[in-house]
Design an enzyme around this catalytic site. Structure first.
Site, mmCIF file in Angstrom:
data_model
loop_
_atom_site.group_PDB
_atom_site.id
_atom_site.type_symbol
_atom_site.label_atom_id
_atom_site.label_comp_id
_atom_site.label_asym_id
_atom_site.label_seq_id
_atom_site.Cartn_x
_atom_site.Cartn_y
_atom_site.Cartn_z
ATOM 1 N N TYR A 119 1.265 -0.990 0.082
ATOM 2 C CA TYR A 119 -0.059 0.198 0.035
ATOM 3 C C TYR A 119 0.637 1.082 0.035
ATOM 4 C CZ TYR A 119 -3.290 3.475 1.756
ATOM 5 O OH TYR A 119 -3.950 4.757 1.162
ATOM 6 N N CYS B 151 -11.378 13.187 4.754
ATOM 7 C CA CYS B 151 -11.878 14.175 4.913
ATOM 8 C C CYS B 151 -12.152 15.566 3.841
ATOM 9 C CB CYS B 151 -11.302 14.777 6.674
ATOM 10 S SG CYS B 151 -11.972 13.605 7.960
#
Ligand code: SPV
Ligand code: MN
Length: 628
Positions: free
Chosen positions: A227, A279
């Site tokens: 990742y 966010c």
């Protein structure tokens, strides 16, 4: 080059690659590469320069090793991280396995994850031993920030993953020529990564995944993971080293986007904004009509009494969920046209990528991070799986975006007019507010930031967590010291930026979000006007908040929406009890941090007093109309 290093390197590097290292005349670098070769035992080593032919070679390797597979559109590829090992995922940052290696005489404070340096290095050596057998090692050079700039930091990345190398080629400025400017000296960052043993092209030993940051040597080791947040050295791993360098040199390394907001009469005002992962950081930097400098990492330096900021990167490793033609037209355009794009952990069917929230119907089966997927498929815990991972991502170059800011690569950076702190807060903070001054902003908006956890890190979602400056995950110096550095840096300026807080995630009593996704465009324009003091604001105990008439006009102009007073009141009422509870939580956290600057407690107390006064005069929830 020292003889012993040359001997080791000669055994694996062809004459061309050896010469490429030799020309740099850097013994420290040669030693790092030689030790990596000796430890990881790759079959061969490819040293890359800034030549586009090397980037092309890396792209071809990624296909050849099956770390990426080509998709239907030219230039598009898919990469999966650890998909069949459903009980241990590799699709997000692993905070627990990420540790600082600290020498015996050092303590970074209880909040930072750390292990003794000797112990950590031994463990890492064991994990890396022979990890590249049967594989090709890449040695790549990059520059954090623009080249030929005060901001530039040279880096070398060693990896056996062509996906990591490919991602870095898209996300960072190449830095082989820049490396020559070191003239053989130190001061560069080093990264060594191995994806470890592969099964079906993904890291198989995820339970032995480790990311260790050796702060003594400016070196990061990462193993048994793919990742990008755990492996792309220049991203969050370099941020940790940069935070320490910035601490030594009096500047700031931040988890921030940079964007140009276009005000009246062609004025461009630059903002830097810190939001925790997932966010709304990228979508803010990509607001239609504005221009992007960067979406994730910024270096801030004081020059002539002002903050100047550069984007550390040249690309976006962005969350793909909910990217669609309506809210993210520019990114969506790039993701659906030919061009260099790496998709990760999305659903693939007939060579086409699909993701949740793309605004199109998603097929009921295909290939995803679980392998062959079909609707209703459950994971090992019996939970229904989603077609794309919630943290599925795309990697694109900023140069492929039509809204890239014309100063995106300016070696002097852009002047910052405003700093924004944002979080995922369902019940406390109004959608936008401005700090009274730098100290109030740094403490009440940056150092007090809380956010509900997301799929960008492993672990439970939706848990309210303290995340100062959205940088807690990457902090590499004691917390109190970091807060003090922010205060010193910003208070030391002649012309300090205005400081704001935003919250896109406030919910009403019915549990529904109060704001629509595109409302952030209005908050940005309001902040732009505030920087130039062209609109008034209402003084509240928690900061300066917008007036209804100003927002109403902006909503009409920008979104053709009638922004009613009733909605304004629901969004901008001061939730006094919630704000008081937040102060209690934050105070408790800092009471346990020994080096907290005293001004932090004073600022919290002053805000508490203001809120208590309002509470006694007007109650628990106070409409902004009552504050005028
Ligand atoms: C983030 O999670 O904040 C990202 C992606 O920007 S990662 O590379 O995982 O850090
Ligand atoms: Mn990030």
């Amino acid at each position: 080059m020292q003889k012993e290093h040359e001997e080791i390197l000669k055994s694996k590097l062809g004459p061309e690659c050896l010469a490429r290292l030799d020309v740099l005349g850097n013994d420290g670098l040669s030693a790092f590469v030689a030790h990596a070769v000796q430890l990881c035992r790759p079959d061969s080593v490819k040293v890359c320069t800034d030549d586009p032919a090397d980037a092309q070679y890396v792209r071809e390797c990624a296909i050849e090793t099956h770390e990426e597979a080509p998709l239907g559109l030219e230039g598009h590829t898919i990469h999966f991280d650890g998909y069949w090992n459903a009980s241990r995922h590799d699709q997000a940052r692993d905070k627990q396995a990420t540790k600082y290696l600290v020498p015996r005489d050092m303590n970074l404070g209880r909040t930072l994850n750390q292990v003794g340096r000797d112990e950590g290095l031994t463990e890492m050596r064991d994990l890396l031993e022979g990890s590249m057998e049967g594989k090709r090692m890449f040695v790549l050079f990059f520059c954090l920030g623009p080249t030929d700039s005060l901001f530039s930091i040279s880096c070398v990345q060693i990896t056996d993953s062509s996906y990591v190398a490919h991602s870095e080629n898209m996300l960072y400025r190449s830095g082989y020529e820049q490396f020559k400017q070191l003239k053989g000296g130190g001061g560069f960052f080093q990264f060594l990564h191995s994806a470890g043993r592969l099964e079906n092209n993904v890291s198989a030993d995820i339970d032995r995944r480790r990311i260790y940051i050796d702060i003594a040597e400016d070196t990061v080791y990462s193993v048994n993971t793919q990742y990008a947040g755990n492996t792309v050295g220049l991203k969050k791993l370099a941020l940790r080293l940069a935070i320490r360098k910035a601490d030594r040199e009096n500047w700031l390394a931040e988890h921030m986007f940079i964007m140009g907001v276009h005000g009246p009469a062609n004025r461009v005002t630059y903002f830097a904004g810190a939001f925790p992962s997932a966010c709304g950081k990228t979508s803010t930097a990509m607001i239609p009509g504005e221009t992007i400098v960067g979406d994730d990492l910024a270096y801030l330096r004081a020059m002539d009494g002002r903050v100047r900021a550069v984007n550390v990167e040249t690309g976006i490793f962005g969350i793909i969920r909910d990217v669609g033609p309506k809210d993210d037209p520019v990114i969506n355009g790039v993701l659906t046209a030919p061009g260099e794009v790496i998709f990760s952990n999305v659903l693939i069917k007939d060579g086409t990528p699909y993701w949740m929230g793309m605004g199109r119907e998603i097929p009921e089966d295909g290939l995803n991070y679980f392998g062959n997927w079909h609707k209703g498929k459950t994971d090992k815990e019996g939970n229904e799986t989603t077609p794309s991972h919630k943290n599925a991502r795309y990697t694109v170059r900023l140069s492929s975006l039509e809204n890239i800011d014309r100063r995106a690569n300016d070696p002097e950076g852009v002047p910052v007019g405003g700093i924004i702190y944002g979080g995922r807060d369902s019940d406390t903070t109004v959608p936008v507010k401005e700090a009274f001054d730098v100290t109030h902003g740094v403490i009440m908006m940056g150092a007090s930031l809380e956010s509900e956890t997301t799929a960008a890190t492993l672990g439970a979602e939706g848990v309210r967590t303290f995340n100062l400056m959205s940088n807690l995950d990457f902090l590499a110096i004691p917390l109190g010291r970091y807060v003090q550095n922010n205060l010193d840096f910003l208070n030391g300026l002649k012309d300090a930026p205005a400081i704001f807080a935003v919250n896109y995630f406030l919910k009403g009593s019915d549990g529904k979000y109060l704001n629509a996704t595109r409302d952030k465009a209005v908050w940005m324009k309001w902040m732009e006007l505030r920087v130039h003091q062209e609109v008034d604001a209402i003084v509240s105990p928690v900061g300066l908040i917008p007036r209804h008439e100003d927002l109403r006009q902006l909503f009409r102009e920008l979104l053709d929406k009638d922004y009613t007073e009733a909605l304004y009141e629901r969004e901008f009422s001061i939730r006094v009890t919630r704000n008081l509870a937040k102060i209690d939580r934050i105070e408790k956290i800092y009471r346990d941090i020994p080096d907290t600057p005293p001004i932090l407690f004073e600022t919290l107390s002053a805000q508490r007093e203001r809120l208590l006064k309002l509470q006694s005069e007007k109650g628990e929830i106070v409409s902004p109309l009552e504050l005028i």
